[in-house]
Design a protein around this motif. Structure first.
Motif, mmCIF file in Angstrom:
data_model
loop_
_atom_site.group_PDB
_atom_site.id
_atom_site.type_symbol
_atom_site.label_atom_id
_atom_site.label_comp_id
_atom_site.label_asym_id
_atom_site.label_seq_id
_atom_site.Cartn_x
_atom_site.Cartn_y
_atom_site.Cartn_z
ATOM 1 N N LEU A 1 0.984 -1.288 -0.319
ATOM 2 C CA LEU A 1 -0.217 0.215 0.148
ATOM 3 C C LEU A 1 1.014 1.491 -0.439
ATOM 4 O O LEU A 1 1.653 1.396 0.489
ATOM 5 N N PHE A 2 -0.153 2.528 -0.802
ATOM 6 C CA PHE A 2 1.164 3.850 -0.970
ATOM 7 C C PHE A 2 0.279 4.821 -0.950
ATOM 8 O O PHE A 2 -0.491 3.993 -1.680
ATOM 9 N N SER A 3 0.313 6.045 -0.563
ATOM 10 C CA SER A 3 -0.034 7.352 -1.031
ATOM 11 C C SER A 3 0.581 8.483 -1.301
ATOM 12 O O SER A 3 2.349 8.290 -0.968
ATOM 13 N N PHE A 4 -0.108 8.826 -2.247
ATOM 14 C CA PHE A 4 0.757 10.450 -2.884
ATOM 15 C C PHE A 4 -0.038 11.164 -3.590
ATOM 16 O O PHE A 4 -1.167 11.461 -3.274
ATOM 17 N N GLU B 1 -3.494 20.192 -3.370
ATOM 18 C CA GLU B 1 -3.039 19.349 -3.821
ATOM 19 C C GLU B 1 -4.514 18.155 -3.762
ATOM 20 O O GLU B 1 -5.059 17.945 -3.041
ATOM 21 N N LEU B 2 -3.878 17.044 -4.661
ATOM 22 C CA LEU B 2 -4.116 16.109 -5.218
ATOM 23 C C LEU B 2 -3.679 14.693 -4.135
ATOM 24 O O LEU B 2 -2.806 14.422 -4.937
ATOM 25 N N GLU B 3 -4.698 13.652 -3.302
ATOM 26 C CA GLU B 3 -4.160 13.133 -2.897
ATOM 27 C C GLU B 3 -4.882 12.219 -3.546
ATOM 28 O O GLU B 3 -5.591 11.436 -3.324
ATOM 29 N N PHE B 4 -3.536 10.171 -3.341
ATOM 30 C CA PHE B 4 -4.507 8.997 -4.549
ATOM 31 C C PHE B 4 -3.586 7.929 -3.390
ATOM 32 O O PHE B 4 -2.691 8.194 -2.420
ATOM 33 N N TYR B 5 -4.676 7.022 -3.148
ATOM 34 C CA TYR B 5 -3.950 5.865 -2.422
ATOM 35 C C TYR B 5 -4.388 4.867 -2.963
ATOM 36 O O TYR B 5 -5.811 4.111 -3.191
ATOM 37 N N SER B 6 -3.198 3.294 -3.545
ATOM 38 C CA SER B 6 -3.563 2.523 -4.228
ATOM 39 C C SER B 6 -2.853 1.595 -3.645
ATOM 40 O O SER B 6 -1.524 1.824 -2.368
ATOM 41 N N ILE B 7 -3.458 0.542 -3.749
ATOM 42 C CA ILE B 7 -3.013 -0.845 -3.174
ATOM 43 C C ILE B 7 -1.615 -1.294 -4.540
ATOM 44 O O ILE B 7 -1.880 -0.741 -5.947
ATOM 45 N N PHE C 1 -13.118 0.774 -9.829
ATOM 46 C CA PHE C 1 -12.276 0.127 -9.538
ATOM 47 C C PHE C 1 -11.064 0.730 -9.789
ATOM 48 O O PHE C 1 -10.753 1.198 -10.698
ATOM 49 N N VAL C 2 -10.299 0.686 -8.910
ATOM 50 C CA VAL C 2 -8.585 0.755 -9.616
ATOM 51 C C VAL C 2 -8.215 -0.219 -9.481
ATOM 52 O O VAL C 2 -8.575 -2.263 -8.616
ATOM 53 N N GLY C 3 -7.388 -1.101 -10.851
ATOM 54 C CA GLY C 3 -6.796 -2.032 -10.948
ATOM 55 C C GLY C 3 -5.092 -1.478 -10.710
ATOM 56 O O GLY C 3 -4.550 -0.615 -11.309
#
Length: 272
Positions: free
Chosen positions: A31-34, A76-82, A270-272
């Protein structure tokens, strides 16, 4: 966890709809965010998603839907991803660094917005894994607390470490000077309910099972749900979405949309 901060000099924009990566945080090995720069013209409602991505080797864009985890007022824009080792996009996206560029199509859409719900007293956020992202936006949105007497964020993951993003998020909201005034009062306006399904934690179990058994309501001192008072948003796997939809409709809640607000909404991107 591993932090990287804003680069001193951004790399030149070479991508279409390019935005600059400002910071990256790796929460676990999966998991990470940016955070990235926000286009000056971008307007969105907290809870919406956009298409982001990178260029493929053939020069064509590879895009996926990502919920914006930052609120509409953020600069800013934040995203959280697998991280998916063999995922077409995330196998590469997980290696971005401050100063890199990503593609961001500035056309936000989505159903997890206040406009898709009828007025109510209690708002439930049901999330699993990175499905917490749109709710990371909404629990930092002042309107959420102006519209509801109580907000309950549930987050279910396999392991305790997977809950850290949400835990820190709630802690941040409750300590933020502006938001603290909105979340304080006679009742706990923002309730955080984390559970794990694999690693031992204070609360174990799938959120659907805890709903069906009534344990969730017992733990929170709430007597079930009612279409007169309760509203809900759901973001997780297709299986989770369908299971919770069935449970919510059993309580008399109806699915809403931007064009026809009702008592609950489900995100289908959904995130892929």
């Amino acid at each position: 966890m591993n932090d990287m901060t804003t680069a001193t000099a951004a790399k030149p924009k070479a991508l279409p709809d390019a935005q600059t990566v400002l910071s990256v945080k790796h929460w676990t090995d999966q998991l990470f965010s940016f955070r990235v720069s926000r286009p000056a013209s971008l307007r969105f409602r907290s809870g919406e998603f956009v298409m982001i991505g990178l260029l493929k080797e053939d020069g064509k864009p590879l895009l996926r839907a990502y919920s914006i985890a930052s609120p509409a007022w953020d600069d800013e824009l934040e995203f959280y991803s697998i991280k998916v080792e063999d995922g077409p996009l995330t196998s590469r996206l997980q290696h971005i660094e401050p100063g890199d560029q990503i593609i961001l199509r500035p056309k936000p859409v989505g159903t997890l917005v206040h406009d898709a719900l009828l007025p109510g007293k209690r708002l439930w956020f049901f999330s699993t894994g990175t499905g917490i992202a749109p709710f990371a936006s909404l629990i930092r949105e002042p309107q959420t607390y102006e519209d509801y007497d109580q907000v309950i964020l549930t987050h279910t993951c396999r392991d305790v470490a997977d809950l850290e993003y949400g835990r820190q998020l709630v802690e941040e909201v409750k300590s933020d000077e502006m938001l603290r005034e909105l979340t304080e009062g006679g009742v706990d306006k923002l309730v955080y309910y984390p559970t794990t399904t694999r690693e031992q934690s204070p609360k174990m179990g799938r959120i659907t099972d805890l709903l069906k058994s009534g344990d969730l309501f017992d733990d929170l001192g709430i007597e079930g749900m009612s279409p007169d008072t309760d509203r809900a948003m759901v973001c997780g796997s297709l299986g989770l979405n369908n299971d919770i939809k069935e449970i919510l409709e059993g309580y008399g809640l109806r699915e809403g949309a931007n064009s026809e607000p009702a008592e609950y909404v489900v995100e289908k991107a959904f995130v892929g």
